[in-house]
Design a protein around this motif. Structure first.
Motif, PDB file in Angstrom:
ATOM      1  N   LEU A 134       0.789  -1.242   0.131  1.00  0.00           N
ATOM      2  CA  LEU A 134      -0.024  -0.026  -0.189  1.00  0.00           C
ATOM      3  C   LEU A 134       0.683   1.388  -0.059  1.00  0.00           C
ATOM      4  O   LEU A 134       2.021   1.285   0.445  1.00  0.00           O
ATOM      5  N   LYS A 135       0.363   2.333  -0.592  1.00  0.00           N
ATOM      6  CA  LYS A 135       0.782   3.696  -0.614  1.00  0.00           C
ATOM      7  C   LYS A 135      -0.093   4.325   0.327  1.00  0.00           C
ATOM      8  O   LYS A 135      -1.226   4.338   0.453  1.00  0.00           O
ATOM      9  N   THR A 136       0.378   5.647   0.750  1.00  0.00           N
ATOM     10  CA  THR A 136      -0.492   6.659   1.264  1.00  0.00           C
ATOM     11  C   THR A 136      -0.742   7.880   0.147  1.00  0.00           C
ATOM     12  O   THR A 136       0.236   8.420  -0.354  1.00  0.00           O
ATOM     13  N   ILE A 137      -1.852   8.136  -0.127  1.00  0.00           N
ATOM     14  CA  ILE A 137      -2.237   9.169  -1.112  1.00  0.00           C
ATOM     15  C   ILE A 137      -3.058  10.466  -0.576  1.00  0.00           C
ATOM     16  O   ILE A 137      -3.868  10.158   0.360  1.00  0.00           O
ATOM     17  N   GLN A 138      -2.761  11.563  -0.890  1.00  0.00           N
ATOM     18  CA  GLN A 138      -3.275  12.634  -0.276  1.00  0.00           C
ATOM     19  C   GLN A 138      -4.028  13.186  -1.451  1.00  0.00           C
ATOM     20  O   GLN A 138      -3.571  13.838  -2.511  1.00  0.00           O
ATOM     21  N   PHE A 139      -5.603  13.533  -1.478  1.00  0.00           N
ATOM     22  CA  PHE A 139      -6.216  13.875  -2.575  1.00  0.00           C
ATOM     23  C   PHE A 139      -6.428  15.557  -2.513  1.00  0.00           C
ATOM     24  O   PHE A 139      -5.964  16.167  -1.340  1.00  0.00           O
ATOM     25  N   SER A 140      -6.820  16.049  -3.538  1.00  0.00           N
ATOM     26  CA  SER A 140      -6.898  17.602  -3.726  1.00  0.00           C
ATOM     27  C   SER A 140      -8.106  18.078  -3.181  1.00  0.00           C
ATOM     28  O   SER A 140      -8.369  19.555  -3.035  1.00  0.00           O
ATOM     29  N   LYS A 141      -9.140  17.152  -2.653  1.00  0.00           N
ATOM     30  CA  LYS A 141     -10.330  17.530  -2.082  1.00  0.00           C
ATOM     31  C   LYS A 141     -10.311  16.833  -0.890  1.00  0.00           C
ATOM     32  O   LYS A 141      -9.579  15.804  -0.650  1.00  0.00           O
ATOM     33  N   LYS A 142     -11.584  17.206   0.076  1.00  0.00           N
ATOM     34  CA  LYS A 142     -11.616  16.225   1.293  1.00  0.00           C
ATOM     35  C   LYS A 142     -12.850  16.381   1.848  1.00  0.00           C
ATOM     36  O   LYS A 142     -13.699  16.936   1.261  1.00  0.00           O
ATOM     37  N   GLY A 143     -13.059  15.563   2.895  1.00  0.00           N
ATOM     38  CA  GLY A 143     -14.370  15.525   3.301  1.00  0.00           C
ATOM     39  C   GLY A 143     -15.697  14.970   2.258  1.00  0.00           C
ATOM     40  O   GLY A 143     -15.561  14.206   1.568  1.00  0.00           O
ATOM     41  N   THR A 144     -16.873  15.822   2.398  1.00  0.00           N
ATOM     42  CA  THR A 144     -17.990  15.561   1.516  1.00  0.00           C
ATOM     43  C   THR A 144     -17.593  15.874   0.072  1.00  0.00           C
ATOM     44  O   THR A 144     -18.066  15.150  -0.883  1.00  0.00           O
ATOM     45  N   ASP A 145     -16.841  16.982  -0.199  1.00  0.00           N
ATOM     46  CA  ASP A 145     -16.630  17.224  -1.739  1.00  0.00           C
ATOM     47  C   ASP A 145     -15.799  15.859  -2.187  1.00  0.00           C
ATOM     48  O   ASP A 145     -15.764  15.314  -3.247  1.00  0.00           O
ATOM     49  N   LEU A 146     -14.807  15.405  -1.544  1.00  0.00           N
ATOM     50  CA  LEU A 146     -14.087  14.090  -2.234  1.00  0.00           C
ATOM     51  C   LEU A 146     -14.944  13.005  -2.423  1.00  0.00           C
ATOM     52  O   LEU A 146     -14.968  12.271  -3.166  1.00  0.00           O
ATOM     53  N   PHE A 147     -16.021  12.743  -1.394  1.00  0.00           N
ATOM     54  CA  PHE A 147     -16.774  11.522  -1.382  1.00  0.00           C
ATOM     55  C   PHE A 147     -17.613  11.648  -2.504  1.00  0.00           C
ATOM     56  O   PHE A 147     -18.011  10.764  -3.352  1.00  0.00           O
ATOM     57  N   HIS A 148     -17.941  13.012  -3.044  1.00  0.00           N
ATOM     58  CA  HIS A 148     -19.084  13.199  -3.901  1.00  0.00           C
ATOM     59  C   HIS A 148     -18.079  12.742  -5.399  1.00  0.00           C
ATOM     60  O   HIS A 148     -18.680  12.230  -6.234  1.00  0.00           O
ATOM     61  N   ASP A 149     -16.694  13.179  -5.407  1.00  0.00           N
ATOM     62  CA  ASP A 149     -16.073  12.584  -6.550  1.00  0.00           C
ATOM     63  C   ASP A 149     -15.883  11.350  -6.583  1.00  0.00           C
ATOM     64  O   ASP A 149     -15.699  10.696  -7.709  1.00  0.00           O
ATOM     65  N   ILE A 150     -15.575  10.419  -5.454  1.00  0.00           N
ATOM     66  CA  ILE A 150     -15.350   9.130  -5.381  1.00  0.00           C
ATOM     67  C   ILE A 150     -16.607   8.615  -6.000  1.00  0.00           C
ATOM     68  O   ILE A 150     -16.708   7.698  -6.757  1.00  0.00           O
ATOM     69  N   TYR A 151     -17.666   8.933  -5.567  1.00  0.00           N
ATOM     70  CA  TYR A 151     -19.025   8.110  -6.091  1.00  0.00           C
ATOM     71  C   TYR A 151     -19.227   8.586  -7.520  1.00  0.00           C
ATOM     72  O   TYR A 151     -19.772   7.770  -8.213  1.00  0.00           O
ATOM     73  N   PHE A 152     -18.917   9.686  -8.004  1.00  0.00           N
ATOM     74  CA  PHE A 152     -19.082   9.896  -9.540  1.00  0.00           C
ATOM     75  C   PHE A 152     -18.000   9.361 -10.217  1.00  0.00           C
ATOM     76  O   PHE A 152     -18.396   8.692 -11.317  1.00  0.00           O
ATOM     77  N   LEU A 153     -16.808   9.167  -9.805  1.00  0.00           N
ATOM     78  CA  LEU A 153     -15.755   8.744 -10.750  1.00  0.00           C
ATOM     79  C   LEU A 153     -15.528   7.017 -10.329  1.00  0.00           C
ATOM     80  O   LEU A 153     -15.035   6.166 -11.231  1.00  0.00           O
ATOM     81  N   GLY A 154     -15.853   6.630  -9.207  1.00  0.00           N
ATOM     82  CA  GLY A 154     -15.583   5.286  -8.854  1.00  0.00           C
ATOM     83  C   GLY A 154     -16.277   4.083  -9.246  1.00  0.00           C
ATOM     84  O   GLY A 154     -17.451   4.441  -9.866  1.00  0.00           O
ATOM     85  N   GLU A 155     -15.888   2.935  -9.003  1.00  0.00           N
ATOM     86  CA  GLU A 155     -16.693   1.861  -9.031  1.00  0.00           C
ATOM     87  C   GLU A 155     -16.489   0.638  -8.238  1.00  0.00           C
ATOM     88  O   GLU A 155     -15.223   0.973  -7.396  1.00  0.00           O
ATOM     89  N   PRO A 156     -17.076  -0.163  -7.865  1.00  0.00           N
ATOM     90  CA  PRO A 156     -16.995  -1.074  -6.737  1.00  0.00           C
ATOM     91  C   PRO A 156     -15.786  -2.075  -7.205  1.00  0.00           C
ATOM     92  O   PRO A 156     -15.320  -2.440  -8.070  1.00  0.00           O
ATOM     93  N   ILE A 157     -15.173  -2.549  -6.026  1.00  0.00           N
ATOM     94  CA  ILE A 157     -13.991  -3.626  -6.248  1.00  0.00           C
ATOM     95  C   ILE A 157     -14.620  -4.697  -6.554  1.00  0.00           C
ATOM     96  O   ILE A 157     -15.611  -5.217  -6.079  1.00  0.00           O
ATOM     97  N   ARG A 158     -13.992  -5.377  -7.305  1.00  0.00           N
ATOM     98  CA  ARG A 158     -14.694  -6.583  -8.171  1.00  0.00           C
ATOM     99  C   ARG A 158     -13.414  -7.730  -8.260  1.00  0.00           C
ATOM    100  O   ARG A 158     -12.396  -7.235  -8.633  1.00  0.00           O
ATOM    101  N   TYR A 159     -13.490  -8.693  -7.887  1.00  0.00           N
ATOM    102  CA  TYR A 159     -12.360  -9.894  -7.849  1.00  0.00           C
ATOM    103  C   TYR A 159     -12.718 -10.876  -9.119  1.00  0.00           C
ATOM    104  O   TYR A 159     -13.422 -10.760  -9.608  1.00  0.00           O
TER     105      TYR A 159
END
Length: 342
Positions: A134-159
């Protein structure tokens, strides 16, 4: 360490690749293997018949953490030079409002490298995790704003056993309300509101805790991860804890839904702290102080979760039950069948 003697052959066709609803089943109509903690006796039933195995006054504790779309894809940049047009980032654990531990699926990612996910969201690699991919990454947004972008851009983990990119809703429990788990707390998936109401009508108590699940598989077979290496954030309210203590005092049972709930409750029993992080590793040497029974899925060979199950039932009984589950063609993993140990 995982239970090495509980290595077994799992036929590939027993990996559930489709949610039950996509197989023509209600979520609460998956199969249920009932395992007696004392005798090792196994019974076969359907999950919607769970009320038949619980008593009035028993308390069922569920994890209301909600699954987030934890896979992000972006452009890998170093010193203004594009190294890859697309790199996959799997979030593993939130550390602060803008910082996550994450698995970056690429070779030789360095501190200072940048991942550009969109015109509005990027992240910088700020640290390596010692003895971990693992690496530690720092996003350019935080809190609710970051979660909004994660939900907009992301997809579920799939094995690899999941053949299709199922929607995020397929990876949610009906009662999940607090976003934060990168993998679904899957033991609760089989519950429907109808089943929860049926339990309550029979006098069974229902309550909730939170434990945000981390990334369970780091795509590196040489790195053997255990729960001790994966601290997870949990929260239990004072009201819920009081209800647990009152139930115990009355002689009724605490039934945990999932290894996450067992881990959170037994952590509080050990440290008396209702919120924080836990890396408690439960095995057959761990005396269970709160939990009397559990509802869980079926776990893959040598998984660390199997060691937790040996705190409830002997390894011999567990091995026999799993052999019977394979013979009876139960389905494994988050979209599979259920196991009641009581």
């Amino acid at each position: 360490m995982a239970v090495q003697s509980l290595d077994f052959h799992l036929p590939v066709e027993l990996n559930a690749s489709h949610p039950p609803e996509k197989r023509g089943l209600r979520r609460d109509h998956v199969r249920m293997m009932v395992l007696d903690r004392t005798t090792g006796e196994v019974r076969h039933d359907r999950f919607n018949h769970l009320p038949n195995y619980l008593q009035s006054g028993d308390l069922v504790i569920l994890n209301n953490s909600r699954t987030i779309p934890a896979v992000l894809k972006g452009t890998w940049i170093r010193n203004s030079t594009e190294l890859a047009a697309q790199i996959e980032v799997r979030l593993a654990r939130r550390r602060t409002e803008d910082t996550w531990d994450a698995l970056l699926i690429a070779n030789s990612v360095n501190i200072g490298d940048n991942i550009q996910f969109s015109s509005e969201l990027s992240a910088t690699v700020v640290a390596n995790k010692e003895h971990s991919p693992l690496k530690t990454i720092q996003f350019s947004k935080k809190g609710t704003d970051l979660f909004h972008d994660i939900y907009f851009l992301g997809e579920p983990i799939r094995y690899e056993y999941i053949n299709e990119p199922w929607a995020l809703d397929c990876y949610q429990t009906v009662f999940g309300s607090h976003p934060g788990s990168v993998e679904m707390p899957s033991a609760g998936r089989a519950f429907s509101w109808e089943l929860l109401f049926a339990l309550m009508q029979g006098g069974v108590q229902i309550d909730y805790i939170q434990l945000h699940t981390g990334l369970s598989y780091l795509l590196d077979d040489e790195y053997e991860s255990t729960p001790e290496d994966q601290p997870e954030e949990y929260y239990i309210s004072e009201r819920t804890m009081q209800r647990i203590l009152e139930t115990k005092a009355s002689g009724k049972r605490i039934v945990a839904v999932g290894t996450t709930v067992v881990r959170a409750l037994e952590t509080v029993a050990h440290n008396n702290v209702l919120s924080g992080t836990t890396n408690l590793y439960i095995n057959h040497h761990t005396p269970l102080k709160i939990v009397d029974g559990m509802i869980t899925g079926l776990h893959e060979p040598k998984a660390s979760h199997l060691e937790m199950l040996t705190a409830f039932v002997s390894e011999q009984h567990l091995r026999c039950a799993y052999n019977e589950a394979i013979t009876s063609r139960y389905l494994w993993h988050e979209f599979g069948d259920m196991n009641l140990i009581i």
